[in-house]
Design a protein around this motif. Structure first.
Motif: not given
Length: 435
Positions: A73-74, A102, A105-108, A110-111, A138, A142
Motif C-alpha cells: 500500500l505505501a 508518496p 501523502s495521507l495514505t503513507t 495512515a499505513v 504528512c 496536506s
C-alpha cells in the motif's frame, strides 16, 4: 460559489505574507493536535501489548502482515520516518513535487500509523518519535496543499516540509527548542553540517574556561542540581556512546540493505524469523526488551541501578535491530535513549559515581553517535530534564559521541537511509536501506 472563491483567492494574493503566516500557524496547530492523538494511540497500544504463549504465534504473524501492508500500500511508510522528511525537504521543487508525493501523502501516513500500532501491539522494539516527525510532515503538507489548491497562493514547499518535521519532533518530545535545532541540523543542514563539530567545541571550551574562572555562576539562582561527575567519566561515556552508536547505525544501514534484498525473495519468512529472534532476545533478558524502552531509561535517570543494566545496551540493540531489519515502521529515538542511559549507568556503577548524572550523559552520547546530530541530541536531553548544571556535561558527551562516530567512518544514519528514495526521482538506487 465561484465568485466567492475568486474573491477569496484575490484577497489571499493581496495579503500574501499575512495569509501564508495564518496558514502556517493553523497548520502547526492542527499538526500538534494530530501528534497528540498519535501519541495517545501509541501509549494505548503499548499498555495492551500481546503477552503470554500466544505471542510466539501472534508476533510473527503481525510482523508479516504489517510489512506486507507497507509493501503493497505505501512503501514509503517503512522505517523511522525522518529520512522521508529529510529527502523531501532537500529535493522538493515545483518540477518533482508530484514524484515526491508518496513520501508525505495521507495514505503513507495512515499505513505508517496502522503498521506501527500493529507492530507495537506484537511487541516491536520501537519508539514513536521518528514516526511522529513523519506523521507531522504528512499532516502539515496536506494542509498546505489543500490551502494552495483553494487559494491559488504559492507556498514554498521546502519551508513547509521543514516546519512540519520540526513541529513533529517538538511535539514528540515536548521540546520546542529541540525542534528548532532539528530543523537546522537535519532537515535543512546542508551547510551547517560541515562545521557543527567545530562550533560546538568552541562553545564548550569557552564555557568550561569561564566556569573554571567564575565557578557555577547563574543569573537567577540555583536549582536543585544532580550530583557532579568527573571529566574522565564524561570522556569515557562519550567515547563508548560514540563507538557503540556507530556500530548500531552501521548495523541498521548494512543489515537493512541485506535483509531488504532477502525479503525480495523470502517476503514472509524474513519478517517472521526476525520476529521470533526478537522474542528470543526478550525471553532471555532480565529487563523488558519490547516496546520503546522508556521505563528502563526512567529508572536509571532516577538513579536506581539494577543488575539488568549491565547487559541491557546490547540486548536492546539486538531487539531493535530485529524490529527494523524486518521492514517494520518505527522509530529509534526512544530505544537509543534507553540504551544510552544504561551505558552511562554501567560506567557510573563501575566507577562508583552517581548513576543519574551518567545516565543523562550516556543518553546524549549514544543518541548523538547513532544519528550524528549532536546539537539535537543534547538539546533534547536538556529540555526533557531541565537541569542547567548538567548542560555542559551533556553537551560534551554528545559532541564526543558524534566525533567518535565520525572518526570510525560511520555513515550519517538518516542521510544513508535517504538513498532508499532516489528511485522516486528516477535515479538508480545506490544502496537499499530499511524498507
Amino acid at each position: 460559489m465561484r465568485d466567492a472563491a475568486k474573491k477569496f483567492s484575490r484577497l489571499a494574493l493581496d495579503h500574501r505574507y499575512g495569509f501564508i503566516l495564518l496558514v502556517m500557524v493553523a497548520a502547526a496547530g492542527l499538526t500538534g493536535l494530530a501528534c497528540v492523538w498519535f501519541m495517545w494511540g501509541f501509549e494505548g497500544v503499548l499498555d495492551h501489548r500481546i503477552a503470554g504463549r500466544w505471542r510466539w504465534l501472534a508476533t510473527p504473524a503481525l510482523f508479516v502482515f504489517s510489512v506486507e501492508m507497507i509493501r503493497r500500500l505505501a512503501p514509503c511508510a517503512a522505517g523511522p520516518g525522518i529520512p522521508q522528511a529529510i529527502f523531501a525537504a532537500r529535493h522538493v521543487t515545483e518540477q518533482n513535487e508530484k514524484k515526491l508525493a508518496p513520501l508525505t501523502s495521507l495514505t503513507t501516513m495512515a499505513v505508517k500509523i496502522a503498521a506501527l500500532y500493529l507492530g507495537l501491539w506484537a511487541g516491536a522494539s520501537t519508539g514513536r518519535e521518528g514516526p511522529t516527525v513523519h506523521v507531522a510532515t504528512c499532516v502539515f503538507i496536506s494542509i498546505i496543499l489543500l490551502v494552495r489548491r483553494l487559494s491559488g497562493v504559492r507556498i514554498d514547499m521546502r519551508s513547509a516540509i521543514v516546519a512540519g518535521g520540526a513541529a513533529g519532533l517538538a511535539a514528540a518530545f515536548n521540546t520546542p527548542l529541540a525542534g528548532v535545532t532539528f530543523a537546522i541540523e537535519e532537515l535543512a543542514g546542508d551547510y551547517f553540517g560541515n562545521m557543527k563539530d567545530y562550533v560546538i567545541m568552541a562553545i564548550i571550551i569557552a564555557a568550561i574556561t569561564a566556569k573554571a574562572l567564575t565557578g557555577e555562576y547563574t543569573y537567577f539562582g540555583r536549582l536543585a542540581e544532580p550530583a557532579a561527575i568527573p571529566l574522565t567519566a564524561i570522556f569515557l561515556i562519550g567515547a563508548l556512546g560514540g563507538l557503540l552508536g556507530a556500530v548500531f547505525s552501521t548495523a541498521l544501514i548494512k543489515g537493512g540493505a541485506y535483509f531488504g534484498r532477502l525479503r525480495a525473495v523470502h517476503r514472509y519468512t524474513v519478517p517472521a524469523s526476525l520476529a521470533l529472534g526478537l522474542l528470543v532476545v526478550a525471553k532471555f533478558s532480565s529487563a523488558d526488551m519490547l516496546g520503546p524502552g522508556n521505563g528502563a531509561a526512567q529508572v536509571l535517570v532516577r538513579g536506581e541501578f539494577g543488575a539488568w543494566a549491565w547487559a541491557y545496551p546490547f540486548e536492546k540493540i539486538a531487539a531493535t535491530l530485529c524490529t527494523f531489519w524486518s521492514g517494520m515502521a518505527g522509530g529509534i529515538f526512544a530505544p537509543c535513549l534507553s540504551v544510552g542511559a544504561a551505558l552511562g549507568a554501567d560506567v557510573a556503577r563501575w566507577m562508583t559515581i552517581p548513576v543519574a548524572s551518567c545516565a543523562l550523559v550516556g543518553m546524549a552520547a549514544f543518541l548523538s553517535g547513532t544519528i550524528q546530530a549532536p546539537i539535537t541530541a543534547f538539546v533534547i536531553i536538556f529540555e526533557m530534564t531541565g537541569h542547567h548544571q548538567m548542560l555542559l556535561p551533556v553537551m560534551l558527551g554528545s559532541l564526543l559521541g558524534f566525533m567518535v562516530a565520525r572518526l570510525t567512518g560511520a555513515a550519517h544514519l538518516y542521510q544513508a537511509l535517504c538513498v532508499n528514495y532516489n528511485s522516486l526521482l528516477g535515479n538508480a538506487l545506490e544502496s537499499p536501506a530499511i524498507s
